[in-house]
Design a protein around this motif. Structure first.
Motif, short mmCIF file in Angstrom:
data_model
loop_
_atom_site.label_atom_id
_atom_site.label_comp_id
_atom_site.label_asym_id
_atom_site.label_seq_id
_atom_site.Cartn_x
_atom_site.Cartn_y
_atom_site.Cartn_z
N MET A 1 8.20 89.75 40.54
CA MET A 1 7.79 89.57 39.05
C MET A 1 6.90 90.46 38.64
O MET A 1 6.43 90.29 37.22
CB MET A 1 7.67 88.01 39.14
N ARG B 1 8.17 92.52 30.12
CA ARG B 1 8.50 91.20 29.64
C ARG B 1 9.97 90.84 29.18
O ARG B 1 10.40 89.81 29.44
CB ARG B 1 7.71 91.03 28.40
N ARG C 1 11.64 89.87 32.68
CA ARG C 1 11.17 88.65 33.12
C ARG C 1 11.95 87.72 32.18
O ARG C 1 12.05 87.43 31.29
CB ARG C 1 9.74 88.31 33.01
N GLY C 2 12.46 86.60 33.04
CA GLY C 2 13.20 85.48 32.33
C GLY C 2 14.46 85.73 31.91
O GLY C 2 15.32 85.07 31.45
N SER D 1 5.19 73.29 37.01
CA SER D 1 5.84 74.41 36.53
C SER D 1 6.44 74.37 34.97
O SER D 1 6.72 75.10 34.31
CB SER D 1 7.09 75.05 37.33
N LEU D 2 6.28 72.98 34.59
CA LEU D 2 6.84 72.67 33.29
C LEU D 2 5.56 72.19 32.35
O LEU D 2 4.58 71.59 32.65
CB LEU D 2 7.81 71.65 33.24
N ASN D 3 5.43 72.78 31.16
CA ASN D 3 4.48 72.55 30.23
C ASN D 3 4.59 71.11 29.63
O ASN D 3 5.39 70.47 29.47
CB ASN D 3 4.50 73.03 28.80
N MET E 1 4.91 69.71 26.00
CA MET E 1 6.15 70.46 25.18
C MET E 1 7.36 69.64 25.70
O MET E 1 7.49 69.70 26.83
CB MET E 1 6.26 71.82 25.46
N GLN F 1 11.05 74.06 25.47
CA GLN F 1 10.72 74.84 26.67
C GLN F 1 11.79 75.69 27.09
O GLN F 1 11.83 77.02 27.28
CB GLN F 1 10.22 74.05 27.73
N LEU F 2 13.06 75.14 27.01
CA LEU F 2 14.34 75.82 27.40
C LEU F 2 14.77 76.79 26.02
O LEU F 2 15.20 77.89 26.41
CB LEU F 2 15.52 74.74 27.39
N GLU G 1 13.13 78.31 24.24
CA GLU G 1 12.42 79.92 24.20
C GLU G 1 13.11 80.82 24.77
O GLU G 1 12.88 82.09 24.48
CB GLU G 1 10.98 79.43 24.78
N PHE H 1 13.72 84.20 22.69
CA PHE H 1 12.73 85.30 22.61
C PHE H 1 13.56 86.56 23.32
O PHE H 1 13.13 87.59 23.15
CB PHE H 1 11.56 85.02 23.11
N HIS H 2 14.80 86.36 24.14
CA HIS H 2 15.17 87.48 24.71
C HIS H 2 16.59 87.90 24.03
O HIS H 2 16.60 89.00 23.97
CB HIS H 2 15.57 86.82 26.07
N MET I 1 16.64 76.53 32.98
CA MET I 1 15.61 77.58 32.36
C MET I 1 16.06 78.89 32.70
O MET I 1 16.14 79.97 32.16
CB MET I 1 14.16 77.14 32.55
#
Lengths: 694, 316
Positions: free
Chosen positions: A58, A88, A91-92, A105-107, A110, A115-116, A118, A122-123, A170
């Motif tokens: 990663m 970036r 990743r993800g 591992s989860l905020n 939020m 969280q999901l 996102e 963003f991708h 996620m």
């Protein structure tokens, strides 16, 4: 499709951490090739560098870590040459990761839906609504009930198993090429783990995702992976197809690992486990040549310690590699382990009688203003069993089943609400530990789960053991006390000069030995071991369980072994009590528990435990649903909410009858006796009838 | 939640009752009564005063009544909203304190308005990359300014900005009406002294959040770094400093005596000092009640706010 590009290829990857003392190599010369759709397992004990490999892939090394050599090729491109922005974007979306501790591992502040969302936001640059829609769809793909509610929840509002499903959702949201799973089920209960493993398998077949599955649990790797890499002290020592490595391992460390885990064939008397001697070298103390050398039975001076060893293919084209200079000359068949057989211990008189022990907690639930309702947590409900001298009785159950509460009542840290506990002639249920005299306390001792927190860091090991001896009034004279401390250290197989060491200078296994020495200082009649090996690595586990057995044999101590790990329990206990939500579901001799008739919960538990043996075939029983809250258990059978055999209208409302199948074997279940008896065995061992008969 | 607030308010009333009772008791001694007389009439006048005249003076001030009666009367008056008369200034305590509270309120408002954004920004910037040059520089500044006592900061700033550069007046008494220029030095002194503390707390909290696993998750999810900081780290990092900021409210009310006195700013702290020196019982009593009220109020705000910011507590 013969000329496929590997999804991921690590070539001679080396990773180091830079600390004040200098460079510490965490991973050395690591090579791996992962083809599309393939699942690779990485196993090894703590500190072997397996998580570092995942984080290196990663490219997330933290402030003091760095990749110091080699290449990581993702779809043919070296990730080390990529810019931050390129990384970036990968990743993800193309590489996603699932972590060991889902809660952390989860905020926490939020909502899960945000969280999901996102990930596609963003991708793929989709709209907020579209992102939410995909998130909800993925939540139902990972078999979460009521995705709408979960979208609106915060992480702490759902259970650990659900959290891990969210993390998996996620990871899958962007349909990654590569999924990294770092101990994804270690923090979960076995029956929950079984559900997650099932999900991971379905995902890999459904989406064709390549996976790297990191675990310390060989059984899990066997269930999930096609290929396996065994790591030791920062190096890959053996790589091959899963069945090849499991059946024809060619590295002494792999062999040692397999000999130290309890598989169904193992037996504490006839076939005891063989621990690997010594301990993992610290990264800066690694020996020259083979890192495993000092612990290896086949070590040959001059060859094994000559210099860095390369990976060699076992046979041309076998795709089975091993880092050992002597693998070709060791006679692997003849050198099957030769454990020393021992006579079974004859149990003596009944030492502990527990009758209808009940422990309820009152929990005040404060509502608005003054309205406070009292709720009762039924931690233990009418528990009855007996334990005899020199016998090992295991209490098995998942978290929240009340096994630790029971230990507390026994130790006098809690008072029982009702029922009786008799140790010899002494009634303990209403006798708190402050009211017990030294003799009683020394007769009943405990080994704790976490050896890291139970030793006082500012006193020497010797002083801590000596204090117990003084407190119990066993010896008065300082000279004699010293002598007794040395004897105890001998008993737990620690060098005598450890008496002057501080706990921080000891490894986990050594600390647990000190814990055992302390428990046995007063020559106890009975020792409660609360998950004594679950915090330890497998090779150390074998040594510690072996030690407990030896001391028990010598002192004829009754051992109450509290555990969630059925493999360990099967290996060392004589009798088993299976608990669920504070109640005993089934109890009996070990072989009675492990063969039909089963309680449906026992059946699910047995099916859930991963077994690292290719000959074993398991019948699949995967539980659905969540563990009910102990404040609000079902009225009838506590297991009725998750039971695959549930009889509608009966199980939920009426407590189950206790059915006896022999003098020692009882099951609390509504199912007809005939139905229970007709159950198929969960675990079948293929080709070895002698062991299957057990 | 409501229950918690209710309990806090009950606690507040209890504290008020106990503290005011003790203060009353202390001020009831002959020595203190003499002190008030001395302060009002002058030392010479008191020493020549005959016992009879002294008794008369006591009667005029209402100090001859037995202690418990005075206390009960005072409590009843307070409940009706009457805080009594100031011995020293001969005005009603309520209007005196009200005026001073407004002054201190203005001061506190500007201190907060400057200090909160400054310290949070600097704290977050420092904590974002623990151990970096940026972090070490900011941390040093924060420790440096906090370590200098308020009085020293006040002197230094006065020397530079007022005496040296002549940009600002040295005193803030505002004799000829309200003057914003006179507010600058007290505000600046307090901000310089206080921001370092809050910034350091924010930095520690941010640094801890940055090492947490959910930040790793966020980074490895591939979302832009800016968003990782703004959306994931910030909110969690601000929970701890929030509590501390609210508790600064308490400090600004009564802890700024030094600054107010130094700049002759007519605020609550200065009033408190004057009243204490004069033995002005009713002023002290009222000021104490207000201080307790603000202290408890800031506790409640910080508790409620904490629950609001932290969903783990909100829903359990």
């Amino acid at each position: 499709m013969s000329e496929q590009v590997p999804v991921l290829e690590c070539r001679n990857l080396s990773v180091s951490y830079f600390v004040r003392a200098g460079e510490i190599p965490a991973v050395v010369d690591f090579t791996m090739k992962l083809m599309p759709g393939e699942a690779q397992g990485i196993v090894g004990e703590s500190g072997c560098g397996k998580s570092t490999v995942a984080l290196a892939i990663m490219n997330y090394m933290g402030r003091n870590g760095a990749i110091v050599g080699g290449q990581i090729l993702f779809e043919g491109r070296d990730m080390r040459t990529m810019s931050d922005e390129e990384l970036r974007q990968i990743r993800g979306s193309k590489i996603a990761m699932v972590y060991q501790e889902p809660m952390a591992s989860l905020n926490p502040s939020m909502k899960i839906g945000d969280q999901l969302a996102e990930v596609p936001l963003f991708h793929e640059g989709v709209s907020e609504d579209e992102a939410k829609r995909r998130a909800r769809e993925m939540l139902s793909n990972v078999r979460l009930p009521d995705p709408g509610r979960i979208m609106e929840s915060y992480p702490h509002q759902i259970s650990g198993g659900q959290q891990q499903r969210v993390v998996i959702a996620m990871a899958l949201l962007s349909n990654p090429k590569l999924l990294l799973l770092d101990e994804p089920t270690t923090a979960l209960d076995v029956t929950v783990e079984a559900g997650i493993v099932e999900l991971i398998k379905e995902i890999s077949s459904e989406f064709g995702t390549s996976m790297i599955y990191i675990s310390h649990n060989l059984g899990l790797i066997l269930e999930t992976c096609d290929r396996i890499t065994v790591m030791y002290s920062g190096e890959a020592v053996e790589v091959g197809d899963i069945h090849t490595v499991f059946n024809n391992m060619r590295h002494p460390y792999t062999r040692g690992l397999f000999n130290s885990i309890p598989v169904p064939g193992a037996d504490k008397n006839a076939r005891p486990l063989v621990a690997i001697r010594g301990q993992l070298p610290l990264p800066h103390e690694r020996p020259k040549g083979c890192y495993f050398g000092p612990r290896c039975d086949y070590f040959e001076a001059g060859r094994c310690d000559a210099g860095h060893l390369p990976m060699e293919e076992v046979a041309p084209g076998s795709n089975h590699f091993v880092r050992c200079v002597r693998f070709a000359e060791i006679d692997w068949e003849a050198l099957k382990p030769k454990p020393k057989e021992q006579e079974p211990i004859e149990p003596g008189d009944v030492v502990l009688r527990v009758e209808n022990l009940t422990k309820h907690y009152e929990v005040e639930h404060t509502g608005l203003l003054f309205v406070s309702e009292k709720r009762t947590v039924k931690a233990n409900e009418k528990i009855s069993f007996r334990a005899r001298e020199a016998e090992t009785v295991a209490i098995v159950g998942e978290s929240g089943c009340g096994k630790s509460t029971f230990a507390k009542v026994l130790m006098g840290l809690e008072e029982a609400s009702a029922g009786r506990v008799q140790l010899g002639n002494l009634e303990l249920s209403k006798l708190p530990v402050e009211a017990r005299d030294g003799a009683t306390i020394s007769r009943l001792q405990m080994v704790f789960q976490n050896p890291f927190d139970t030793l006082n860091p500012s006193h020497t090991v010797g002083a801590q053991i000596a204090r117990v001896i003084k407190k119990f009034g066993i010896e008065k004279d300082p000279e004699r006390i010293r002598e007794r401390v040395y004897e105890l250290l001998d008993t737990v197989k620690l060098p005598r000069d450890f008496a002057d060491r501080k706990p921080r200078q000891l490894s986990g296994g050594q600390k647990q030995r000190v814990g055992i020495a302390r428990a046995f200082a007063g020559d106890p009649k009975m020792v409660i071991a609360d998950e004594p090996v679950s915090a330890l690595d497998v090779s150390v586990q074998a040594a510690v369980t072996g030690l407990l057995m030896d001391i028990q044999r010598e002192n004829r101590t009754t051992l109450l072994f509290i555990s969630h790990d059925l493999s360990v329990v099967r290996y060392l206990s004589d009798r088993i009590v299976v608990m669920y939500l504070g109640q005993i579901m089934e109890k009996g001799l070990t072989e009675e528990i492990f063969s039909p008739p089963y309680h449906p919960y026992t059946e699910a538990l047995l099916s859930a435990v991963p077994i690292a043996d290719t000959r074993v075939e398991k019948r699949k029983v995967v539980l659905t649903g969540e563990l009910p809250s102990p404040t609000d258990p079902p009225k009838g059978c506590p297991f009725s909410t998750r039971c695959p055999y549930v009889i509608e209208g009966l199980c939920e409302t009426t407590p189950p009858p206790v059915r006896s199948f022999s003098d020692s074997h009882t099951i609390a279940c509504h199912l007809e006796e005939a139905r229970l008896t007709a159950m198929e065995p969960v675990i079948k061992i293929d080709d070895d009838p002698a062991q299957a008969a057990e | 939640m409501l229950k918690l607030i209710f309990r806090r308010l009950l606690q507040m009333l209890l504290i008020m009752a106990v503290v005011s009772f003790i203060l009353f008791l202390v001020f009831d001694s002959d020595k203190f009564k003499k002190q008030i007389a001395t302060a009002e009439l002058g030392g010479f006048a008191v020493s020549t005063l005959s016992e009879e005249d002294y008794q008369k003076w006591l009667a005029k001030k209402g100090l001859d009544v037995p202690f418990h009666e005075r206390y009960v009367k005072w409590v009843l008056d307070v409940l009706r909203g009457d805080f009594g008369q100031s011995f020293e200034k001969n005005t009603s305590v309520a209007s005196l304190i009200g005026e001073r509270l407004i002054n201190t309120g203005i001061l506190a408002f500007w201190v907060f308005a400057l200090m909160i954004p400054l310290s949070l920004t600097l704290g977050v910037l420092a904590g974002m990359k623990e151990g970096s040059f940026q972090d070490r520089t900011l941390s040093f500044i924060a420790v440096f300014t906090t370590s200098i006592p308020e009085i020293a900061t006040a002197i230094i700033l006065t020397v530079i900005l007022a005496l040296g550069l002549g940009w600002l007046p040295t005193k803030s008494a505002m004799i000829s009406g309200w003057d914003w220029k006179q507010l600058v030095l007290p505000v600046l002194t307090l901000v310089v002294y206080d921001f370092g503390y809050v910034a350091r707390m924010t930095r520690a909290s941010m640094a801890e959040v940055m090492t947490s696993q959910y930040i790793r998750t966020a980074v490895l999810k591939g979302i832009p770094y800016r968003r990782v900081i703004m959306k994931h780290a910030l909110r969690n990092a601000l929970i701890a400093p929030f509590t501390i900021i609210v508790l600064q409210l308490n400090w600004l009310l009564s802890g700024v005596v030094v600054v107010e006195v130094f700049f002759e700013y007519n605020g609550f702290g200065k009033l408190l000092l004057e009243a204490a020196l004069f033995g002005d019982v009713y002023v002290i009593q009222a000021a104490t009640l207000i201080a307790v009220f603000v202290a408890v109020l800031s506790q409640i705000i910080s508790d409620v706010g904490y629950t609001f910011l932290n969903p783990r507590i909100r829903f359990s």
